[in-house]
Design a protein around this motif. Structure first.
Motif, PDB file in Angstrom:
ATOM      1  N   ARG A   1      44.939  34.725  36.019  1.00 40.53           N
ATOM      2  CA  ARG A   1      46.318  35.161  35.413  1.00 40.53           C
ATOM      3  C   ARG A   1      47.101  35.478  36.405  1.00 40.53           C
ATOM      4  N   LYS A   2      46.889  36.486  37.386  1.00 44.13           N
ATOM      5  CA  LYS A   2      47.900  37.143  38.370  1.00 44.13           C
ATOM      6  C   LYS A   2      47.877  36.293  39.792  1.00 44.13           C
ATOM      7  N   GLY A   3      46.880  35.838  40.297  1.00 43.71           N
ATOM      8  CA  GLY A   3      46.593  35.597  41.489  1.00 43.71           C
ATOM      9  C   GLY A   3      45.965  36.329  42.734  1.00 43.71           C
ATOM     10  N   GLN A   4      46.062  37.729  42.138  1.00 42.18           N
ATOM     11  CA  GLN A   4      45.321  38.613  43.135  1.00 42.18           C
ATOM     12  C   GLN A   4      45.060  39.824  42.257  1.00 42.18           C
ATOM     13  N   VAL A   5      43.818  40.594  42.885  1.00 47.60           N
ATOM     14  CA  VAL A   5      43.188  41.682  42.051  1.00 47.60           C
ATOM     15  C   VAL A   5      42.757  42.522  42.971  1.00 47.60           C
ATOM     16  N   VAL A   6      42.722  44.176  42.473  1.00 46.02           N
ATOM     17  CA  VAL A   6      42.323  45.169  43.325  1.00 46.02           C
ATOM     18  C   VAL A   6      40.861  45.673  42.709  1.00 46.02           C
ATOM     19  N   LEU A   7      39.770  45.695  43.408  1.00 47.15           N
ATOM     20  CA  LEU A   7      38.572  46.444  42.797  1.00 47.15           C
ATOM     21  C   LEU A   7      38.643  47.786  43.250  1.00 47.15           C
TER      22      LEU A   7
ATOM     23  N   PRO B   1      33.588  55.912  46.270  1.00 43.36           N
ATOM     24  CA  PRO B   1      32.885  55.356  47.310  1.00 43.36           C
ATOM     25  C   PRO B   1      31.478  55.091  46.760  1.00 43.36           C
ATOM     26  N   GLY B   2      30.850  53.778  47.286  1.00 45.07           N
ATOM     27  CA  GLY B   2      29.746  53.386  46.894  1.00 45.07           C
ATOM     28  C   GLY B   2      29.375  52.788  45.505  1.00 45.07           C
ATOM     29  N   THR B   3      30.457  52.255  44.838  1.00 51.57           N
ATOM     30  CA  THR B   3      30.385  51.606  43.686  1.00 51.57           C
ATOM     31  C   THR B   3      30.388  50.089  44.057  1.00 51.57           C
ATOM     32  N   GLY B   4      30.334  49.703  45.073  1.00 44.58           N
ATOM     33  CA  GLY B   4      29.954  48.089  45.316  1.00 44.58           C
ATOM     34  C   GLY B   4      31.306  47.156  45.274  1.00 44.58           C
ATOM     35  N   LYS B   5      32.491  47.694  45.432  1.00 40.88           N
ATOM     36  CA  LYS B   5      33.563  47.054  45.551  1.00 40.88           C
ATOM     37  C   LYS B   5      33.512  45.909  46.728  1.00 40.88           C
ATOM     38  N   THR B   6      33.147  46.143  47.848  1.00 42.55           N
ATOM     39  CA  THR B   6      33.341  45.211  48.791  1.00 42.55           C
ATOM     40  C   THR B   6      32.193  44.101  48.690  1.00 42.55           C
ATOM     41  N   TYR B   7      31.125  44.689  47.854  1.00 46.65           N
ATOM     42  CA  TYR B   7      29.903  43.736  47.796  1.00 46.65           C
ATOM     43  C   TYR B   7      30.380  42.719  46.744  1.00 46.65           C
ATOM     44  N   TRP B   8      30.831  43.192  45.521  1.00 49.01           N
ATOM     45  CA  TRP B   8      31.401  42.425  44.748  1.00 49.01           C
ATOM     46  C   TRP B   8      32.501  41.465  44.803  1.00 49.01           C
TER      47      TRP B   8
ATOM     48  N   ARG C   1      52.571  46.285  40.170  1.00 49.84           N
ATOM     49  CA  ARG C   1      53.112  45.158  39.237  1.00 49.84           C
ATOM     50  C   ARG C   1      52.403  43.940  39.551  1.00 49.84           C
ATOM     51  N   ARG C   2      52.043  43.513  40.660  1.00 53.39           N
ATOM     52  CA  ARG C   2      51.931  42.078  41.210  1.00 53.39           C
ATOM     53  C   ARG C   2      50.373  41.909  41.179  1.00 53.39           C
ATOM     54  N   PHE C   3      49.508  42.969  41.423  1.00 54.69           N
ATOM     55  CA  PHE C   3      48.045  42.938  41.189  1.00 54.69           C
ATOM     56  C   PHE C   3      47.524  43.255  39.790  1.00 54.69           C
ATOM     57  N   GLY C   4      46.414  42.720  39.229  1.00 58.29           N
ATOM     58  CA  GLY C   4      45.673  43.044  38.247  1.00 58.29           C
ATOM     59  C   GLY C   4      44.597  44.157  39.080  1.00 58.29           C
ATOM     60  N   PHE C   5      43.821  45.172  38.139  1.00 57.30           N
ATOM     61  CA  PHE C   5      43.095  45.751  38.644  1.00 57.30           C
ATOM     62  C   PHE C   5      41.779  46.040  37.691  1.00 57.30           C
ATOM     63  N   VAL C   6      40.643  46.240  38.669  1.00 51.73           N
ATOM     64  CA  VAL C   6      39.524  46.093  37.864  1.00 51.73           C
ATOM     65  C   VAL C   6      38.616  47.567  38.524  1.00 51.73           C
ATOM     66  N   GLU C   7      38.453  48.585  37.601  1.00 55.40           N
ATOM     67  CA  GLU C   7      37.779  49.912  37.816  1.00 55.40           C
ATOM     68  C   GLU C   7      36.477  49.638  38.159  1.00 55.40           C
ATOM     69  N   MET C   8      35.684  50.043  39.103  1.00 52.22           N
ATOM     70  CA  MET C   8      34.285  50.136  39.336  1.00 52.22           C
ATOM     71  C   MET C   8      33.867  51.505  39.534  1.00 52.22           C
TER      72      MET C   8
END
Length: 339
Positions: free
Chosen positions: A5-11, A15-22, A181-188
């Protein structure tokens, strides 16, 4: 779905919740599906190299890390010094994102992914520059003139960005508004369920982990929710820790230093979280002797005492491999996720 939908997302998360891994796992699978119609793990070695790249050839998935010195010239284009016959001169070089866009334009049937680790540590307006205008999904393909090279540039529709953000460093509310505004966000967030029923040295890991984070939320103060401890601190190679030595190292070398940073010079608050058997308020220090070899019972009593958690009789068999240092795992061992 957010990338679609957005083309870009931020996880984002503690710290330590697996953002880079996922981020890496998702990018690898999505790139593999676009190129070969299969998940990354199902590919053969040559196909995996197409996705991840080799020493000589970048792949469909690429990684960069923002930091305070990272700039527009690193990300898009700029003049960089190089030496010719002992003399220094400057040449115009493409940055990581411009090169990715060029490669994606040459292979429109494959999706390209750029993972930006620690995206919040960079100066976003300076790094992205005019890209913020054409980053939006409905503006992909729109032409702009780059100010340095004076060349036409577009972002292809098959380019996707995945950023990771450690909220212990900076709240999401402090991000540049144009970026938000341009990124979607996923909380981990920390997830005790991944520890399952693991017991180490009669310590029920999940119960202790969740009780520790509850204490942090109670006592750290403002924004404490974003300053919790991620589950990966208590994991190794994708599974919960299995021996007391590994748990002792995780508490001593990673968890306590992080909490000391959160409670900077406030040993009263640190005692409320970790207990007086670990924190010596009068001397303003950690009682390091509880981490010595042969002090397992003292260590177990010390970490359980503040939470009124009884010892658990069942204990898992230790894994011989757990004498090694904790790896980045299904959460990427905490520090530097975050990554």
């Amino acid at each position: 779905s957010i990338l679609e939908r957005k083309g870009q997302v931020v996880l984002y998360g503690p710290p330590g919740t697996g953002k880079t891994y996922w981020a890496e796992r998702a990018a690898n699978d999505l790139a593999a599906m676009s190129a070969f119609g299969s998940t990354f793990e199902a590919l053969d070695e040559s196909e995996k190299e197409v996705v991840t790249g080799t020493d000589d050839t970048p792949g469909l998935v690429r990684l960069c890390c923002f930091h305070p010195a990272y700039g527009y010239e690193d990300f898009l284009e700029g003049y960089r010094p190089h030496t010719v016959k002992g003399a220094i001169s400057f040449e115009l070089r493409d940055g990581v994102f411009k090169q990715l866009c060029h490669d994606a334009d040459q292979s429109p049937k494959r999706n390209y992914y750029l993972i930006v680790d620690e995206i919040n540590r960079g100066d976003i307006p300076r790094i992205f520059g005019e890209l913020l205008t054409i980053l939006e999904k409905d503006k992909r393909g729109k032409r702009i003139i780059l100010p340095v090279s004076q060349k036409v540039f577009t972002i292809p529709r098959n380019v996707f960005l995945i950023g990771t953000m450690n909220t212990a460093d900076r709240s999401i509310s402090l991000l540049d508004a144009a970026l938000r505004r341009r990124f979607g966000f996923v909380e981990m967030m920390p997830d005790g369920s991944v520890l399952k029923d693991a017991v180490v040295g009669q310590v029920p890991l999940r119960a202790w982990f969740e009780a520790l984070n509850e204490k942090i939320r109670q006592h750290v103060g403002r924004d404490a929710r974003n300053l919790q401890i991620g589950h990966s601190y208590l994991m190794h190679s994708g599974v919960a820790l299995k021996d007391i030595a590994s748990l002792r190292r995780a508490v001593r070398d990673e968890i306590i230093p992080l909490l000391e940073e959160y409670c900077y010079e406030d040993f009263q608050t640190l005692r409320l979280i970790l207990g007086e058997l670990i924190v010596d308020v009068a001397q303003q220090r950690i009682r390091q002797h509880i981490f010595d070899d042969g002090q397992d019972d003292t260590f177990i009593d010390a970490i359980l005492a503040p939470f009124d958690i009884p010892r658990t009789a069942a204990e898992q068999e230790p894994n011989d491999d757990d004498d090694t240092e904790e790896d980045d795992i299904g959460g990427n061992s905490g520090a530097g996720d975050e990554s």
